[in-house]
Design a protein around this motif. Structure first.
Motif, PDB file in Angstrom:
ATOM      1  N   UNK A  49       0.836  -1.203   0.000  1.00 40.20           N
ATOM      2  CA  UNK A  49       0.000   0.000   0.000  1.00 40.20           C
ATOM      3  C   UNK A  49       0.870   1.252   0.000  1.00 40.20           C
ATOM      4  N   UNK A  50       1.949   1.212   0.755  1.00 36.45           N
ATOM      5  CA  UNK A  50       2.836   2.380   0.838  1.00 36.45           C
ATOM      6  C   UNK A  50       3.434   2.702  -0.524  1.00 36.45           C
ATOM      7  N   UNK A  51       3.794   1.651  -1.243  1.00 38.75           N
ATOM      8  CA  UNK A  51       4.395   1.861  -2.572  1.00 38.75           C
ATOM      9  C   UNK A  51       3.387   2.490  -3.536  1.00 38.75           C
ATOM     10  N   UNK A  52       2.156   1.987  -3.483  1.00 43.62           N
ATOM     11  CA  UNK A  52       1.125   2.532  -4.387  1.00 43.62           C
ATOM     12  C   UNK A  52       0.753   3.961  -3.999  1.00 43.62           C
ATOM     13  N   UNK A  53       0.623   4.200  -2.692  1.00 45.11           N
ATOM     14  CA  UNK A  53       0.255   5.546  -2.244  1.00 45.11           C
ATOM     15  C   UNK A  53       1.365   6.549  -2.507  1.00 45.11           C
ATOM     16  N   UNK A  54       2.588   6.090  -2.412  1.00 41.20           N
ATOM     17  CA  UNK A  54       3.716   6.991  -2.652  1.00 41.20           C
ATOM     18  C   UNK A  54       3.656   7.589  -4.054  1.00 41.20           C
ATOM     19  N   UNK A  55       3.225   6.777  -4.996  1.00 34.69           N
ATOM     20  CA  UNK A  55       3.086   7.268  -6.366  1.00 34.69           C
ATOM     21  C   UNK A  55       1.829   8.109  -6.532  1.00 34.69           C
ATOM     22  N   UNK A  56       0.711   7.594  -5.972  1.00 32.02           N
ATOM     23  CA  UNK A  56      -0.572   8.279  -6.164  1.00 32.02           C
ATOM     24  C   UNK A  56      -0.611   9.639  -5.478  1.00 32.02           C
ATOM     25  N   UNK A  57       0.035   9.753  -4.301  1.00 35.63           N
ATOM     26  CA  UNK A  57      -0.043  10.997  -3.534  1.00 35.63           C
ATOM     27  C   UNK A  57       1.115  11.947  -3.817  1.00 35.63           C
ATOM     28  N   UNK A  58       1.845  11.674  -4.872  1.00 36.57           N
ATOM     29  CA  UNK A  58       3.013  12.516  -5.183  1.00 36.57           C
ATOM     30  C   UNK A  58       2.664  14.001  -5.288  1.00 36.57           C
ATOM     31  N   UNK A  71      -6.653  19.450   2.789  1.00 43.71           N
ATOM     32  CA  UNK A  71      -5.764  18.283   2.791  1.00 43.71           C
ATOM     33  C   UNK A  71      -6.554  17.000   2.539  1.00 43.71           C
ATOM     34  N   UNK A  72      -7.634  16.830   3.279  1.00 44.91           N
ATOM     35  CA  UNK A  72      -8.430  15.602   3.165  1.00 44.91           C
ATOM     36  C   UNK A  72      -9.104  15.528   1.801  1.00 44.91           C
ATOM     37  N   UNK A  73      -9.569  16.667   1.311  1.00 44.32           N
ATOM     38  CA  UNK A  73     -10.239  16.665   0.004  1.00 44.32           C
ATOM     39  C   UNK A  73      -9.289  16.187  -1.093  1.00 44.32           C
ATOM     40  N   UNK A  74      -8.059  16.695  -1.102  1.00 47.40           N
ATOM     41  CA  UNK A  74      -7.112  16.281  -2.145  1.00 47.40           C
ATOM     42  C   UNK A  74      -6.692  14.823  -1.948  1.00 47.40           C
ATOM     43  N   UNK A  75      -6.535  14.428  -0.671  1.00 44.58           N
ATOM     44  CA  UNK A  75      -6.170  13.033  -0.401  1.00 44.58           C
ATOM     45  C   UNK A  75      -7.245  12.093  -0.963  1.00 44.58           C
ATOM     46  N   UNK A  76      -8.500  12.390  -0.637  1.00 45.38           N
ATOM     47  CA  UNK A  76      -9.586  11.520  -1.098  1.00 45.38           C
ATOM     48  C   UNK A  76      -9.658  11.495  -2.624  1.00 45.38           C
ATOM     49  N   UNK A  77      -9.434  12.643  -3.259  1.00 39.10           N
ATOM     50  CA  UNK A  77      -9.499  12.696  -4.730  1.00 39.10           C
ATOM     51  C   UNK A  77      -8.434  11.793  -5.345  1.00 39.10           C
ATOM     52  N   UNK A  78      -7.205  11.898  -4.841  1.00 38.06           N
ATOM     53  CA  UNK A  78      -6.113  11.084  -5.379  1.00 38.06           C
ATOM     54  C   UNK A  78      -6.279   9.607  -5.031  1.00 38.06           C
ATOM     55  N   UNK A  82      -6.896   6.514  -7.667  1.00 42.42           N
ATOM     56  CA  UNK A  82      -6.049   5.317  -7.681  1.00 42.42           C
ATOM     57  C   UNK A  82      -6.905   4.047  -7.706  1.00 42.42           C
ATOM     58  N   UNK A  83      -7.878   3.986  -6.832  1.00 41.73           N
ATOM     59  CA  UNK A  83      -8.712   2.788  -6.741  1.00 41.73           C
ATOM     60  C   UNK A  83      -9.631   2.627  -7.949  1.00 41.73           C
ATOM     61  N   UNK A  84     -10.206   3.728  -8.405  1.00 42.63           N
ATOM     62  CA  UNK A  84     -11.114   3.640  -9.557  1.00 42.63           C
ATOM     63  C   UNK A  84     -10.370   3.181 -10.803  1.00 42.63           C
ATOM     64  N   UNK A  85      -9.155   3.660 -10.972  1.00 37.71           N
ATOM     65  CA  UNK A  85      -8.352   3.242 -12.141  1.00 37.71           C
ATOM     66  C   UNK A  85      -8.070   1.740 -12.074  1.00 37.71           C
ATOM     67  N   UNK A  92      -7.742  -5.905  -9.507  1.00 38.62           N
ATOM     68  CA  UNK A  92      -8.296  -5.868  -8.159  1.00 38.62           C
ATOM     69  C   UNK A  92      -7.212  -6.000  -7.087  1.00 38.62           C
ATOM     70  N   UNK A  93      -6.110  -6.584  -7.434  1.00 36.02           N
ATOM     71  CA  UNK A  93      -5.013  -6.673  -6.469  1.00 36.02           C
ATOM     72  C   UNK A  93      -4.361  -5.333  -6.200  1.00 36.02           C
ATOM     73  N   UNK A  94      -4.614  -4.362  -7.085  1.00 34.67           N
ATOM     74  CA  UNK A  94      -4.030  -3.036  -6.913  1.00 34.67           C
ATOM     75  C   UNK A  94      -4.904  -2.116  -6.065  1.00 34.67           C
ATOM     76  N   UNK A  95      -6.127  -2.569  -5.781  1.00 38.45           N
ATOM     77  CA  UNK A  95      -7.049  -1.732  -5.001  1.00 38.45           C
ATOM     78  C   UNK A  95      -6.600  -1.694  -3.542  1.00 38.45           C
TER      79      UNK A  95
END
Length: 511
Positions: A49-58, A71-78, A82-85, A92-95
Motif C-alpha cells: 500500500x505504501x508503494x502505491x500511495x507513494x506514487x498516487x499521492x506525489x 488536505x483531506x479533500x485532495x487526499x480523497x481525490x487522489x 487510484x482505486x477507480x483506475x 483488483x489486487x491493486x485496489x
C-alpha cells in the motif's frame, strides 16, 4: 463563605468553561498540514500500500495546506482516483482497501497546533474542566438544605428543550458524526490528548482514545454535580461513586495500562450484546491466542453473558448493571442528569420503545448467530447472506448511529436514556429477566402519595411512576433501570427499591 462570593465563583467558573470550550472548538482550525515521504513511510504499515500511495499521492508531497479540509479533500481525490483506475482496468489486487486518511492527516499536522500541544491542552481541556468544577462546587452551599428541588430545570434554556438545548444537541451530534464517520477532520482534538495517551500506554492517541478521555472526564465532573444534587441520599451518593469508578477504572485506565504492558486490553465490564463485536472471529482469535489473560477475558465475557446477567438480575434487577456499572448508564446518570425530565412519558412512546428495543435485541441475536457460524465453520455466508454484511449493518445502524449519534447526541432534547430505553439490546435482555424472573421491585405506599408528580417527572425511562404510586402497586417494569431517583425525589417516602420474595412481587398486578 458568603453567598455572593460563591455566586461570583460560580460565574467565574462559567466564564472559564466557555473560554475552554471555545479554545477546544478553535483548536480544530489551528493546524497546517504537510505530507512528506517520511510521514507516509511511518504511517502506512503495509509495504505494498505504501508503494502505491507513494506514487498516487506525489502531488501532495511537501505541499502545505492551510486546513484539514483542503488536505483531506485532495487526499480523497487522489486515493479514489487510484482505486477507480485499478477497478476499471480489472486490477483488483491493486485496489487499496485500508483507510489511511485519519493517520495521514494526523501525522501531517504542523504549525501552531503541533508546536503548542501542551498549552492548548491546558486551555482547551484543563480550563474547561476547572471551569465546570468551579461552576458546580458552590452548589454544596447555594442549593441550601439538602434535598431534591426543581433548581430551575424548566426555566433554564439548557434543560427545557429550548434554544440552548438544541444548540447543545447540535454540538453533540456533530461531534459524534465526526467521531464515527469522519475522524480525519478532528485530528486536532486527538493531538490535544496525545500526551495523555503516551503517558498512560506509551502509544499515540486515536479518535477512540479521545472519546474515552472526554467520556471519562465528563462522567467524573458531572458526577461531582450529582454529589451536590443528591447529597441527601446515601444510595445516590454510592451509586454515583460506583459509575464514576467503573468508567474511570474499568473502561479507561485499566485498558490503557494493559496496552502499555503489551497485554490484551478490554473493558471487562462490557457485556455482549452491548459489546457487539465480542463474538467476531477476529476478537475470538485475538483473545484465544493472547495467553492466559486473553483466555481469561474470553472466559469472563462468556460467563458474564450466559450466567452473570441472569443470576445478578434475578437477585438485584437490572439496576446492578444499568445504574451501577454500565458506562452508557454512567454517562446518562451524570452528564445526562440535567435532561432526565425530558423523557417522553406518553403511551405512544412506550409502544415505540418496546418495538424498537426488542427489534434491536433480535438483530443482535441474528448477529451472534452469523458471527459464531462464520467462526466455527469458516464459511463466509449463511442462508445466502454474507456474514460481514450483517456485521457492517449492525455496526453502522446500532453501534454508531443509534448508540452514539442518537443515544447521546439527543440528550438535550429527548432525555438522558434514549439509547438505554429505545436501543440497548443488553438492557432488553436484562429487562426481560427483570420483568419475569427477579426479586427486584419498587414498592409503593399509595396512602402517602400526594400526587406531586416528582417521581414521574424525574424518571428518565419515561415510566409514569405516580400512576403506580396512586394505586399502591409495585412497579415491576422491564424498562426500569432502578436508578432510584424517583424514590430520592419523593417528598413523602412513598417509593422504596426492594429485593424480596418472588411470590409477592406481582401481587398487586394480579388483584
Amino acid at each position: 463563605m458568603s453567598q455572593s462570593l460563591l455566586k461570583s465563583v460560580r460565574s467565574f467558573g462559567l466564564i472559564l468553561f466557555l473560554i475552554g470550550l471555545f479554545t477546544f472548538s478553535l483548536s480544530l482550525f489551528l493546524g497546517t498540514y504537510s505530507l512528506t515521504e517520511d510521514i507516509l513511510t511511518g504511517s502506512v504499515t503495509s509495504s505494498s500500500d505504501r508503494e502505491k500511495l507513494s506514487l498516487a499521492l506525489k502531488p501532495m508531497l511537501d505541499k502545505t495546506y492551510s486546513n484539514q479540509f483542503e488536505f483531506v479533500r485532495e487526499y480523497h481525490a487522489l486515493f479514489n482516483d487510484l482505486n477507480e483506475t485499478a477497478k476499471r482496468e480489472g486490477k483488483w489486487g491493486e485496489v487499496i482497501y485500508a483507510d489511511y486518511s485519519f493517520i495521514l492527516t494526523k501525522n501531517s499536522t504542523q504549525g501552531f497546533l503541533r508546536e503548542n500541544q501542551a498549552s492548548l491542552f491546558f486551555f482547551a481541556i484543563i480550563i474547561t474542566l476547572l471551569g465546570a468544577l468551579l461552576y458546580i462546587l458552590p452548589n454544596f452551599s447555594l442549593l441550601g438544605i439538602a434535598g431534591i428541588k426543581n433548581n430551575g430545570v424548566w426555566s433554564n434554556p439548557a434543560s427545557n428543550c429550548s434554544w440552548l438545548g438544541f444548540l447543545s444537541a447540535a454540538y453533540l451530534i456533530g461531534f459524534y458524526m465526526f467521531l464515527y464517520f469522519y475522524p480525519e477532520y478532528i485530528t486536532g482534538w486527538v493531538l490535544l490528548v496525545e500526551p495523555v495517551s503516551l503517558f498512560l500506554s506509551g502509544k499515540p492517541a486515536d479518535q477512540w482514545f479521545l472519546y474515552g478521555f472526554l467520556y471519562t472526564a465528563s462522567a467524573l465532573v458531572m458526577g461531582v454535580r450529582m454529589f451536590t444534587k443528591y447529597r441527601h441520599s446515601n444510595y445516590q451518593l454510592l451509586r454515583t461513586a460506583s459509575v464514576m469508578f467503573f468508567q474511570s477504572a474499568f473502561a479507561f485506565l485499566i485498558p490503557e495500562i494493559l496496552k502499555s504492558l503489551n497485554l490484551p486490553s478490554r473493558d471487562l465490564k462490557n457485556i455482549f450484546p452491548l459489546d457487539y463485536s465480542f463474538f467476531y472471529d477476529y476478537n475470538l482469535n485475538y483473545l484465544s491466542s493472547s495467553g492466559t489473560l486473553g483466555l481469561f477475558m474470553l472466559f469472563w465475557g462468556v460467563v458474564l453473558f450466559v450466567l452473570g446477567v441472569p443470576i445478578m438480575t434475578y437477585f438485584f434487577g437490572k439496576r446492578w448493571y444499568c445504574s451501577w456499572v454500565c458506562g452508557c448508564g454512567g454517562l446518562a446518570e451524570t452528564l445526562g442528569d440535567p435532561y432526565r425530565q425530558l423523557s417522553d412519558k406518553s403511551l405512544k412512546a412506550w409502544k415505540v420503545e418496546r418495538i424498537l428495543i426488542h427489534s434491536v435485541l433480535v438483530f443482535s441475536a441474528v448477529l451472534l448467530t452469523f458471527s459464531l457460524y462464520s467462526y466455527f465453520t469458516h464459511e463466509s455466508s449463511l442462508l445466502g447472506v454474507e456474514t460481514w454484511r450483517v456485521r457492517q449493518a449492525y455496526g453502522f445502524l446500532i453501534g454508531a448511529v443509534f448508540s452514539g449519534v442518537v443515544g447521546t447526541g439527543f440528550y438535550p432534547v429527548m432525555g438522558s436514556r434514549v439509547w438505554c430505553r429505545f436501543g440497548c439490546p443488553l438492557a432488553a435482555y436484562l429487562g426481560i429477566i427483570q420483568r419475569f424472573k427477579s426479586r427486584f421491585r419498587i414498592t409503593t405506599n399509595g396512602g402517602q402519595c400526594i400526587s406531586c408528580g416528582n417521581c414521574s417527572t424525574y424518571c428518565e425511562m419515561g415510566i409514569d411512576v405516580r400512576a403506580y404510586a396512586q394505586r399502591g402497586e409495585n412497579i415491576v417494569r422491564s424498562s426500569c433501570v432502578g436508578c432510584g431517583v424517583c424514590a430520592a425525589v419523593c417528598p413523602r417516602g412513598v417509593l422504596s427499591l426492594e429485593n424480596g420474595p418472588e411470590e409477592f412481587r406481582l401481587q398487586e398486578l394480579i388483584k
